[in-house]
Design a protein around this motif. Sequence first.
Motif, mmCIF file in Angstrom:
data_model
loop_
_atom_site.group_PDB
_atom_site.id
_atom_site.type_symbol
_atom_site.label_atom_id
_atom_site.label_comp_id
_atom_site.label_asym_id
_atom_site.label_seq_id
_atom_site.Cartn_x
_atom_site.Cartn_y
_atom_site.Cartn_z
ATOM 1 N N GLY A 127 5.613 14.245 1.716
ATOM 2 C CA GLY A 127 6.278 12.977 1.472
ATOM 3 C C GLY A 127 5.312 11.849 1.138
ATOM 4 N N LYS A 128 5.885 10.706 0.849
ATOM 5 C CA LYS A 128 5.124 9.507 0.510
ATOM 6 C C LYS A 128 5.597 8.369 1.398
ATOM 7 C CE LYS A 128 4.835 10.898 -4.291
ATOM 8 N NZ LYS A 128 5.311 10.629 -5.634
ATOM 9 N N SER A 129 4.743 7.383 1.548
ATOM 10 C CA SER A 129 5.124 6.193 2.301
ATOM 11 C C SER A 129 4.616 4.962 1.575
ATOM 12 C CB SER A 129 4.563 6.241 3.730
ATOM 13 O OG SER A 129 3.152 6.178 3.715
ATOM 14 N N ALA A 130 5.175 3.838 1.949
ATOM 15 C CA ALA A 130 4.757 2.562 1.372
ATOM 16 C C ALA A 130 4.947 1.478 2.417
ATOM 17 C CB ALA A 130 5.588 2.241 0.125
ATOM 18 N N VAL A 131 4.122 0.445 2.316
ATOM 19 C CA VAL A 131 4.326 -0.743 3.148
ATOM 20 C C VAL A 131 4.339 -1.976 2.268
ATOM 21 C CG1 VAL A 131 3.315 0.191 5.265
ATOM 22 C CG2 VAL A 131 1.857 -1.033 3.670
ATOM 23 N N PHE A 132 5.163 -2.886 2.666
ATOM 24 C CA PHE A 132 5.250 -4.234 2.101
ATOM 25 C C PHE A 132 5.131 -5.113 3.331
ATOM 26 C CE2 PHE A 132 7.702 -8.025 1.094
ATOM 27 C CZ PHE A 132 7.236 -8.352 -0.164
ATOM 28 N N ALA A 163 0.853 -1.189 0.000
ATOM 29 C CA ALA A 163 0.000 0.000 0.000
ATOM 30 C C ALA A 163 0.887 1.236 0.000
ATOM 31 C CB ALA A 163 -0.925 -0.007 1.217
ATOM 32 N N PHE A 164 0.306 2.316 -0.488
ATOM 33 C CA PHE A 164 1.019 3.577 -0.604
ATOM 34 C C PHE A 164 0.198 4.677 0.047
ATOM 35 C CE2 PHE A 164 2.174 0.838 -4.101
ATOM 36 C CZ PHE A 164 3.556 0.912 -4.093
ATOM 37 N N GLY A 165 0.889 5.706 0.527
ATOM 38 C CA GLY A 165 0.206 6.835 1.134
ATOM 39 C C GLY A 165 1.014 8.100 0.998
ATOM 40 N N TYR A 180 9.224 5.486 -6.430
ATOM 41 C CA TYR A 180 7.965 6.176 -6.202
ATOM 42 C C TYR A 180 8.009 7.025 -4.930
ATOM 43 C CZ TYR A 180 3.169 7.208 -5.114
ATOM 44 O OH TYR A 180 2.014 7.884 -4.789
ATOM 45 N N ILE A 181 8.507 6.472 -3.836
ATOM 46 C CA ILE A 181 8.433 7.232 -2.573
ATOM 47 C C ILE A 181 9.424 8.389 -2.509
ATOM 48 C CG2 ILE A 181 7.362 5.391 -1.246
ATOM 49 C CD1 ILE A 181 10.040 4.806 0.028
ATOM 50 N N VAL A 182 10.471 8.363 -3.336
ATOM 51 C CA VAL A 182 11.419 9.487 -3.308
ATOM 52 C C VAL A 182 11.135 10.509 -4.412
ATOM 53 C CG1 VAL A 182 13.232 8.113 -2.224
ATOM 54 C CG2 VAL A 182 13.203 8.366 -4.713
#
Length: 131
Positions: free
Chosen positions: A93-98, A86-88, A127-129
């Motif tokens: 900024g942005k975040s992601a979880v795996f 998931a992404f947020g 994507y997150i950077v």
Amino acid sequence: GYMSFTGIDAKTRYGQTAIKDILPVKCLEGDDREEHPEGVYPVTVKEHEALKNLPKEWPHFLGYNKTTAIEGGDVAVTINGDPFIAFGEFGKGKSAVFTSDCAPHWGSPEFVAWEFYDELWKGILDYIVKK
């Protein structure tokens, strides 16, 4: 020992720290381990630019950290119906979880040897950077 999102016996407790505010999923209150020695398969449920170069079929996993979707979280891949990737966004900024392991334990040998393994991580990190 292994540390999961909430942690074995809830030792990590990400859901009780400031990091919870930037995660695109909600952590469980207690033990979040979903052990599946029989193997479970991720399912792409939504196209996302971070995963654009990946096929629809993935290698199996032997477990993951159970989380729940949140409003504003962008769940792109599920496993057993639970958020897997998931992404947020948080501020600028942005975040992601795996929600599994990137190496052997829950990440199966087939996953670690997957021809798209590097592309997965490159896509998520790019994507997150990206501004």
